[in-house]
Design a protein around this motif. Sequence first.
Motif: not given
Length: 60
Positions: A7-8, A12-17, A19-25
């Motif tokens: 992540i740099s 930022v795509a890995p960070l967004i991914q 967060l998306a999985w975190l919020f979905l869970s």
Amino acid sequence: MDEGETISDERVAPLIQILAWLFLSFCIISVAAQFITKHAMSKPFEVTDILLFVALVHSY
């Protein structure tokens, strides 16, 4: 040695991914907790419960 995706500021795509999985869970766990609580209290499911489940399914 392969470091994988980092992540740099440019990537930022890995960070967004993450967060998306975190919020979905979190959403899945909260809906499951509501259904389990309602089932444990032996109350029948209502229209709001069905709408909540439909919204969760369509959030994928």
